[in-house]
Structures are given as structure tokens and as C-alpha cells.
Write a protein that holds these residues in place. Sequence first.
Motif, PDB file in Angstrom:
ATOM      1  N   ARG A 103       1.516  -1.081  -0.022  1.00  0.00           N
ATOM      2  CA  ARG A 103      -0.143   0.237   0.615  1.00  0.00           C
ATOM      3  C   ARG A 103       0.498   1.684  -0.218  1.00  0.00           C
ATOM      4  NH1 ARG A 103      -4.075  -0.107   4.623  1.00  0.00           N
ATOM      5  NH2 ARG A 103      -4.706   2.080   3.686  1.00  0.00           N
ATOM      6  N   LYS A 104       0.132   2.470  -0.655  1.00  0.00           N
ATOM      7  CA  LYS A 104       1.692   3.608  -0.567  1.00  0.00           C
ATOM      8  C   LYS A 104       2.042   4.300   0.884  1.00  0.00           C
ATOM      9  CE  LYS A 104       2.808   6.896  -3.362  1.00  0.00           C
ATOM     10  NZ  LYS A 104       3.298   7.038  -4.497  1.00  0.00           N
ATOM     11  N   SER A 105       1.025   3.987   1.519  1.00  0.00           N
ATOM     12  CA  SER A 105       1.110   4.564   2.574  1.00  0.00           C
ATOM     13  C   SER A 105       2.777   3.816   3.296  1.00  0.00           C
ATOM     14  CB  SER A 105       0.371   4.662   3.915  1.00  0.00           C
ATOM     15  OG  SER A 105      -0.289   3.533   3.829  1.00  0.00           O
ATOM     16  N   VAL A 106       3.101   2.686   3.052  1.00  0.00           N
ATOM     17  CA  VAL A 106       4.570   2.190   3.572  1.00  0.00           C
ATOM     18  C   VAL A 106       5.417   1.818   2.801  1.00  0.00           C
ATOM     19  CG1 VAL A 106       2.672   1.013   5.430  1.00  0.00           C
ATOM     20  CG2 VAL A 106       3.452   0.084   3.016  1.00  0.00           C
ATOM     21  N   GLN A 107       5.016   2.207   1.534  1.00  0.00           N
ATOM     22  CA  GLN A 107       6.372   1.856   0.970  1.00  0.00           C
ATOM     23  C   GLN A 107       6.980   3.177   1.289  1.00  0.00           C
ATOM     24  OE1 GLN A 107       4.983   2.813  -3.451  1.00  0.00           O
ATOM     25  NE2 GLN A 107       3.329   1.786  -2.986  1.00  0.00           N
ATOM     26  N   ARG A 108       8.440   3.079   0.977  1.00  0.00           N
ATOM     27  CA  ARG A 108      10.343   4.013   1.053  1.00  0.00           C
ATOM     28  C   ARG A 108       9.825   4.152   2.785  1.00  0.00           C
ATOM     29  NH1 ARG A 108      12.420   6.188  -2.914  1.00  0.00           N
ATOM     30  NH2 ARG A 108      13.926   6.080  -1.115  1.00  0.00           N
ATOM     31  N   SER A 109       9.325   2.976   4.083  1.00  0.00           N
ATOM     32  CA  SER A 109       9.156   3.229   4.960  1.00  0.00           C
ATOM     33  C   SER A 109       9.522   2.574   5.927  1.00  0.00           C
ATOM     34  CB  SER A 109       7.959   2.679   5.716  1.00  0.00           C
ATOM     35  OG  SER A 109       7.018   1.313   5.494  1.00  0.00           O
ATOM     36  N   GLY A 110      11.219   1.784   4.420  1.00  0.00           N
ATOM     37  CA  GLY A 110      11.627   0.338   5.008  1.00  0.00           C
ATOM     38  C   GLY A 110      11.136  -0.713   5.307  1.00  0.00           C
ATOM     39  N   LEU A 111      10.105  -1.254   5.445  1.00  0.00           N
ATOM     40  CA  LEU A 111       9.309  -2.133   5.311  1.00  0.00           C
ATOM     41  C   LEU A 111       9.874  -3.147   4.772  1.00  0.00           C
ATOM     42  CD1 LEU A 111       7.085  -3.294   7.715  1.00  0.00           C
ATOM     43  CD2 LEU A 111       5.096  -2.511   5.821  1.00  0.00           C
ATOM     44  N   ILE A 193      18.472  -1.255   7.786  1.00  0.00           N
ATOM     45  CA  ILE A 193      17.611  -1.722   8.636  1.00  0.00           C
ATOM     46  C   ILE A 193      17.912  -1.123   9.833  1.00  0.00           C
ATOM     47  CG2 ILE A 193      16.445  -3.476  10.443  1.00  0.00           C
ATOM     48  CD1 ILE A 193      16.640  -5.547   8.166  1.00  0.00           C
ATOM     49  N   ASN A 194      18.986  -0.810  10.113  1.00  0.00           N
ATOM     50  CA  ASN A 194      19.598  -0.379  11.790  1.00  0.00           C
ATOM     51  C   ASN A 194      20.031   0.902  11.876  1.00  0.00           C
ATOM     52  OD1 ASN A 194      18.980  -2.868  13.012  1.00  0.00           O
ATOM     53  ND2 ASN A 194      21.104  -3.246  11.792  1.00  0.00           N
ATOM     54  N   ARG A 195      20.543   1.726  10.197  1.00  0.00           N
ATOM     55  CA  ARG A 195      20.385   2.490  10.497  1.00  0.00           C
ATOM     56  C   ARG A 195      19.100   4.217  10.975  1.00  0.00           C
ATOM     57  NH1 ARG A 195      19.855   5.816   5.527  1.00  0.00           N
ATOM     58  NH2 ARG A 195      18.457   4.790   3.614  1.00  0.00           N
ATOM     59  N   PRO A 196      19.967   5.104  11.920  1.00  0.00           N
ATOM     60  CA  PRO A 196      19.108   6.329  12.459  1.00  0.00           C
ATOM     61  C   PRO A 196      18.169   6.372  11.035  1.00  0.00           C
ATOM     62  CG  PRO A 196      20.839   6.609  12.859  1.00  0.00           C
ATOM     63  CD  PRO A 196      21.229   5.751  11.807  1.00  0.00           C
ATOM     64  N   ARG A 197      16.735   6.803  10.874  1.00  0.00           N
ATOM     65  CA  ARG A 197      15.822   7.593  10.052  1.00  0.00           C
ATOM     66  C   ARG A 197      15.548   8.228   9.980  1.00  0.00           C
ATOM     67  NH1 ARG A 197      14.249   4.705   5.290  1.00  0.00           N
ATOM     68  NH2 ARG A 197      15.192   2.098   4.994  1.00  0.00           N
TER      69      ARG A 197
END
Length: 199
Positions: A103-111, A193-197
Motif C-alpha cells: 500500500r502507498k502509505s508504507v512504501q519507502r518506510s523501510g518495510l 535496517i539499523n541506521r537512523p531514519r
Amino acid sequence: MPWIHPLTLSDARVSLIPLSHDHHDDLVEATQDGDLWTLWYTSIPDSHTMRTEIDRRLGLLEAGTMMPFSIAQTESGKVVGMTTYMNIDEVNRRVEIGSTWYRKSVQRSGLNTHAKRLLLAHAFETLGAGAVEFRTHFFNKQSRAAIERLGAKLDGILRNHMILPDGSRRDTCVYSIIENEWPAVRTHLDYQINRPRIR
């Protein structure tokens, strides 16, 4: 037991659970977040075709050529997309990760990074895969960038590879990660995954 069989893969952010018709309503809601079915260069079901798509993937599971997953947020349990192991080749220990959408809202979220980390680790470390493939439309720049961010390398482009529902012909970009590359790719993904976002 088949080489690839239904199982759940999960970490603190994402859970990949065997696809089920129980996920239908969440999946329909997910496609409506961004009107994903309108993207011409990819094939994402809409509310009218979701049951058919679930049936199709479950049929390929029965045939032994696909292991379909629903992608859920671990904390909430909300299903936000689909992914698969597909084109399963047990003899040559090759598998493709594909038919993926979020879904669009989780794209580019790291998921996606978390999900691909789980799928790749299982393929290389448990199944003993020699190579994992990714394929996408030449014009799907978002998908190509996501695949390249994982550390996959472009093997080539299959010209006029598929005829799409609208009659156009798809040039398919084929990427892969091979077993001796996995340790470096794993380190790269763990760093991502572990770097600060920055939100």
C-alpha cells in the motif's frame, strides 16, 4: 516435504504470513491506498479481482511453483501487501522473489527492506539457494530502484518478454543475487535496517 513450503517469516517490523482469503479485506483496502491497480506497468488487483488473484496464487502454491505471502505489520497485524517466492526451481536451487506490492502509505518506510531481508535469508541460509532472482518491467523505475537498493545486479533485459493485458509488450529487467554475494548483501541490508531514519 516440498523444498519451499508454507511458513511464517517475521521480525520486529514485518511478518510474512501464508496468503489466505482471510486477508481479502485488508488487501482490498491496501490497493485503494494510492489506487495501485491503475499503474499500467505492473499488475495489481483491485477490489473486484482480489479474490481471483488470491485463488490464482493459491493454485500456484498447490502446483508447487509459488509460495505466496501476505505482508503484515508485526505490531498491528494489519496486512499491507503481498509478495511471493515464485518460479521455484528445486533442481537448480533457484527462486524468484516477485509479484510484490505494498500500500502507498508504507512504501519507502523501510518495510520492504525488512521483508526482503527475511526472504533472502531464508532462501540462502535455510533453503541453500544458489541464486535469487527479481524481475520487473523496464518502465517500473520505482521497482528497479528498490531492487538495486537491495544489492541485486542486473543480469539483462528480456526484450518483448511478455504481452500485457492492454496488448503492449513488456521488456523485463532480470536481476539476481547469487550465494557468494549474500554475506555482503546481508551486511548492507542490516546496515540499512539499523541506521537512523530521518522522517
